[in-house]
Design a protein around this motif. Structure first.
Motif, PDB file in Angstrom:
ATOM      1  N   LEU A  98      -8.817   3.539  -6.070  1.00  0.00           N
ATOM      2  CA  LEU A  98      -8.613   4.920  -5.611  1.00  0.00           C
ATOM      3  C   LEU A  98      -7.527   5.609  -6.435  1.00  0.00           C
ATOM      4  CD1 LEU A  98      -8.810   4.367  -1.763  1.00  0.00           C
ATOM      5  CD2 LEU A  98     -10.408   5.718  -3.152  1.00  0.00           C
ATOM      6  N   LYS A  99      -6.438   4.904  -6.701  1.00  0.00           N
ATOM      7  CA  LYS A  99      -5.336   5.490  -7.476  1.00  0.00           C
ATOM      8  C   LYS A  99      -5.770   5.777  -8.915  1.00  0.00           C
ATOM      9  CE  LYS A  99      -1.336   4.375  -4.837  1.00  0.00           C
ATOM     10  NZ  LYS A  99      -1.128   5.772  -4.518  1.00  0.00           N
ATOM     11  N   PHE A 100      -6.484   4.849  -9.528  1.00  0.00           N
ATOM     12  CA  PHE A 100      -6.986   5.080 -10.883  1.00  0.00           C
ATOM     13  C   PHE A 100      -7.913   6.289 -10.942  1.00  0.00           C
ATOM     14  CE2 PHE A 100      -6.203   0.541 -12.370  1.00  0.00           C
ATOM     15  CZ  PHE A 100      -5.313   0.915 -13.353  1.00  0.00           C
ATOM     16  N   THR A 101      -8.761   6.433  -9.948  1.00  0.00           N
ATOM     17  CA  THR A 101      -9.778   7.478  -9.954  1.00  0.00           C
ATOM     18  C   THR A 101      -9.246   8.835  -9.520  1.00  0.00           C
ATOM     19  OG1 THR A 101     -11.449   5.807  -9.465  1.00  0.00           O
ATOM     20  CG2 THR A 101     -12.078   8.094  -9.095  1.00  0.00           C
ATOM     21  N   PHE A 102      -8.403   8.881  -8.482  1.00  0.00           N
ATOM     22  CA  PHE A 102      -8.004  10.156  -7.873  1.00  0.00           C
ATOM     23  C   PHE A 102      -6.515  10.489  -8.011  1.00  0.00           C
ATOM     24  CE2 PHE A 102     -11.758   8.689  -5.530  1.00  0.00           C
ATOM     25  CZ  PHE A 102     -12.605   9.768  -5.764  1.00  0.00           C
ATOM     26  N   GLY A 103      -5.729   9.618  -8.628  1.00  0.00           N
ATOM     27  CA  GLY A 103      -4.311   9.908  -8.846  1.00  0.00           C
ATOM     28  C   GLY A 103      -3.407   9.253  -7.825  1.00  0.00           C
ATOM     29  N   GLU A 104      -2.111   9.429  -8.033  1.00  0.00           N
ATOM     30  CA  GLU A 104      -1.120   8.690  -7.249  1.00  0.00           C
ATOM     31  C   GLU A 104      -1.091   9.062  -5.771  1.00  0.00           C
ATOM     32  OE1 GLU A 104       3.156  10.871  -7.713  1.00  0.00           O
ATOM     33  OE2 GLU A 104       2.532   9.577  -9.354  1.00  0.00           O
ATOM     34  N   GLU A 105      -1.571  10.244  -5.401  1.00  0.00           N
ATOM     35  CA  GLU A 105      -1.580  10.627  -3.982  1.00  0.00           C
ATOM     36  C   GLU A 105      -2.686   9.930  -3.195  1.00  0.00           C
ATOM     37  OE1 GLU A 105       0.798  12.303  -2.400  1.00  0.00           O
ATOM     38  OE2 GLU A 105       1.803  12.275  -4.341  1.00  0.00           O
ATOM     39  N   VAL A 129      -9.452  -1.976  -3.604  1.00  0.00           N
ATOM     40  CA  VAL A 129      -9.871  -0.616  -3.236  1.00  0.00           C
ATOM     41  C   VAL A 129      -8.718   0.360  -3.459  1.00  0.00           C
ATOM     42  CG1 VAL A 129     -10.605   0.871  -1.328  1.00  0.00           C
ATOM     43  CG2 VAL A 129     -11.625  -1.393  -1.615  1.00  0.00           C
ATOM     44  N   HIS A 130      -7.519  -0.019  -3.050  1.00  0.00           N
ATOM     45  CA  HIS A 130      -6.328   0.831  -3.217  1.00  0.00           C
ATOM     46  C   HIS A 130      -6.107   1.182  -4.691  1.00  0.00           C
ATOM     47  CE1 HIS A 130      -2.373   2.415  -2.238  1.00  0.00           C
ATOM     48  NE2 HIS A 130      -1.807   1.578  -3.091  1.00  0.00           N
ATOM     49  N   THR A 131      -6.169   0.174  -5.541  1.00  0.00           N
ATOM     50  CA  THR A 131      -5.949   0.380  -6.973  1.00  0.00           C
ATOM     51  C   THR A 131      -7.037   1.266  -7.576  1.00  0.00           C
ATOM     52  OG1 THR A 131      -4.843  -1.753  -7.133  1.00  0.00           O
ATOM     53  CG2 THR A 131      -5.655  -0.807  -9.182  1.00  0.00           C
ATOM     54  N   GLY A 137      -5.088   6.639  -2.015  1.00  0.00           N
ATOM     55  CA  GLY A 137      -4.854   5.234  -1.720  1.00  0.00           C
ATOM     56  C   GLY A 137      -5.172   4.891  -0.284  1.00  0.00           C
ATOM     57  N   LEU A 138      -4.851   3.663   0.073  1.00  0.00           N
ATOM     58  CA  LEU A 138      -5.077   3.168   1.425  1.00  0.00           C
ATOM     59  C   LEU A 138      -3.784   3.146   2.203  1.00  0.00           C
ATOM     60  CD1 LEU A 138      -7.311  -0.015   0.934  1.00  0.00           C
ATOM     61  CD2 LEU A 138      -8.045   2.306   1.435  1.00  0.00           C
ATOM     62  N   PHE A 139      -3.902   3.236   3.517  1.00  0.00           N
ATOM     63  CA  PHE A 139      -2.804   2.919   4.413  1.00  0.00           C
ATOM     64  C   PHE A 139      -3.390   2.348   5.693  1.00  0.00           C
ATOM     65  CE2 PHE A 139      -3.731   7.359   5.237  1.00  0.00           C
ATOM     66  CZ  PHE A 139      -3.615   7.498   6.619  1.00  0.00           C
ATOM     67  N   LEU A 140      -2.557   1.658   6.453  1.00  0.00           N
ATOM     68  CA  LEU A 140      -2.996   0.947   7.648  1.00  0.00           C
ATOM     69  C   LEU A 140      -2.380   1.546   8.897  1.00  0.00           C
ATOM     70  CD1 LEU A 140      -2.327  -2.698   6.389  1.00  0.00           C
ATOM     71  CD2 LEU A 140      -4.481  -1.436   6.275  1.00  0.00           C
ATOM     72  N   ARG A 141      -3.088   1.399  10.017  1.00  0.00           N
ATOM     73  CA  ARG A 141      -2.571   1.747  11.332  1.00  0.00           C
ATOM     74  C   ARG A 141      -3.043   0.662  12.297  1.00  0.00           C
ATOM     75  NH1 ARG A 141       0.342   4.369   8.887  1.00  0.00           N
ATOM     76  NH2 ARG A 141       0.498   6.607   8.761  1.00  0.00           N
ATOM     77  N   GLN A 142      -2.135   0.170  13.129  1.00  0.00           N
ATOM     78  CA  GLN A 142      -2.520  -0.778  14.169  1.00  0.00           C
ATOM     79  C   GLN A 142      -2.202  -0.152  15.509  1.00  0.00           C
ATOM     80  OE1 GLN A 142      -1.196  -4.852  12.409  1.00  0.00           O
ATOM     81  NE2 GLN A 142      -2.696  -5.230  13.995  1.00  0.00           N
ATOM     82  N   GLU A 143      -3.251   0.209  16.227  1.00  0.00           N
ATOM     83  CA  GLU A 143      -3.116   0.791  17.555  1.00  0.00           C
ATOM     84  C   GLU A 143      -4.429   0.553  18.287  1.00  0.00           C
ATOM     85  OE1 GLU A 143      -2.518   5.208  19.298  1.00  0.00           O
ATOM     86  OE2 GLU A 143      -1.210   4.647  17.626  1.00  0.00           O
ATOM     87  N   ASN A 144      -4.404  -0.307  19.295  1.00  0.00           N
ATOM     88  CA  ASN A 144      -5.636  -0.694  19.992  1.00  0.00           C
ATOM     89  C   ASN A 144      -6.686  -1.204  19.009  1.00  0.00           C
ATOM     90  OD1 ASN A 144      -4.562   0.153  22.497  1.00  0.00           O
ATOM     91  ND2 ASN A 144      -5.111   2.254  22.007  1.00  0.00           N
ATOM     92  N   LEU A 187       0.808  -1.215   0.000  1.00  0.00           N
ATOM     93  CA  LEU A 187       0.000   0.000   0.000  1.00  0.00           C
ATOM     94  C   LEU A 187       0.846   1.272   0.000  1.00  0.00           C
ATOM     95  CD1 LEU A 187      -2.770  -1.110   2.516  1.00  0.00           C
ATOM     96  CD2 LEU A 187      -2.908  -1.071   0.016  1.00  0.00           C
ATOM     97  N   ALA A 188       2.106   1.169   0.365  1.00  0.00           N
ATOM     98  CA  ALA A 188       2.984   2.334   0.381  1.00  0.00           C
ATOM     99  C   ALA A 188       3.436   2.733  -1.022  1.00  0.00           C
ATOM    100  CB  ALA A 188       4.210   2.068   1.257  1.00  0.00           C
ATOM    101  N   LYS A 189       3.278   1.836  -1.994  1.00  0.00           N
ATOM    102  CA  LYS A 189       3.675   2.144  -3.362  1.00  0.00           C
ATOM    103  C   LYS A 189       2.793   3.243  -3.920  1.00  0.00           C
ATOM    104  CE  LYS A 189       5.389  -2.409  -4.564  1.00  0.00           C
ATOM    105  NZ  LYS A 189       5.325  -3.473  -5.560  1.00  0.00           N
ATOM    106  N   LYS A 190       3.410   4.252  -4.499  1.00  0.00           N
ATOM    107  CA  LYS A 190       2.625   5.327  -5.123  1.00  0.00           C
ATOM    108  C   LYS A 190       2.107   4.898  -6.486  1.00  0.00           C
ATOM    109  CE  LYS A 190       4.266   9.266  -2.700  1.00  0.00           C
ATOM    110  NZ  LYS A 190       3.641  10.531  -2.591  1.00  0.00           N
ATOM    111  N   GLU A 191       2.847   4.037  -7.161  1.00  0.00           N
ATOM    112  CA  GLU A 191       2.414   3.553  -8.476  1.00  0.00           C
ATOM    113  C   GLU A 191       1.731   2.217  -8.306  1.00  0.00           C
ATOM    114  OE1 GLU A 191       5.642   3.414 -11.182  1.00  0.00           O
ATOM    115  OE2 GLU A 191       6.145   5.511 -10.925  1.00  0.00           O
ATOM    116  N   ILE A 192       0.735   1.967  -9.105  1.00  0.00           N
ATOM    117  CA  ILE A 192       0.001   0.711  -8.988  1.00  0.00           C
ATOM    118  C   ILE A 192       0.587  -0.399  -9.844  1.00  0.00           C
ATOM    119  CG2 ILE A 192      -2.181   1.729  -8.270  1.00  0.00           C
ATOM    120  CD1 ILE A 192      -3.075   1.488 -11.177  1.00  0.00           C
TER     121      ILE A 192
END
Length: 106
Positions: free
Chosen positions: A80-87, A76-78, A89-96, A54-59
């Motif tokens: 989003l990138k196709f529709t809204f551009g390289e900025e 979903v990530h792909t 996408g998805l990212f994850l956070r694990q905290e509680n 998911l950290a990749k800017k290019e698909i």
């Protein structure tokens, strides 16, 4: 798909009731929408693999066929990138728990 994942992979395995929070915040030139759950979370290796993908800017080069992968997050990530551009996408956070976040340019 993100809420479905939070239910199926997150809180469904809890003996007591689980919690899912859906929200959004504006950060600089982006909107961050998120689905957070207090479920079991990712296994460490799986979390690291998804974080890297998911950290990749290019698909280009994203693989949906690797053994054991589920395609929901990458799909979903792909999209989003196709529709809204390289900025976008998805990212994850694990905290509680686990948060799957959507980054969209304003």
């Amino acid at each position: 798909p993100l809420v479905e994942n939070a239910i199926y992979h997150g809180v469904a395995g809890r003996k007591e009731g689980g919690k899912i929070i859906i929200g959004a915040v504006k950060e600089s030139a982006c909107v961050i929408a998120f689905v957070w759950d207090n479920g079991t979370g990712f296994e460490p290796e799986q979390y690291k693999r998804y974080e890297e993908l998911l950290a990749k800017k290019e698909i280009t080069g994203l693989s949906f066929q690797d053994k054991g992968d589920r395609i929901g997050l990458l799909n979903v990530h792909t999209r989003l990138k196709f529709t809204f551009g390289e900025e976008a996408g998805l990212f994850l956070r694990q905290e509680n728990g686990t948060a799957v976040c959507i980054r969209l340019p304003v």
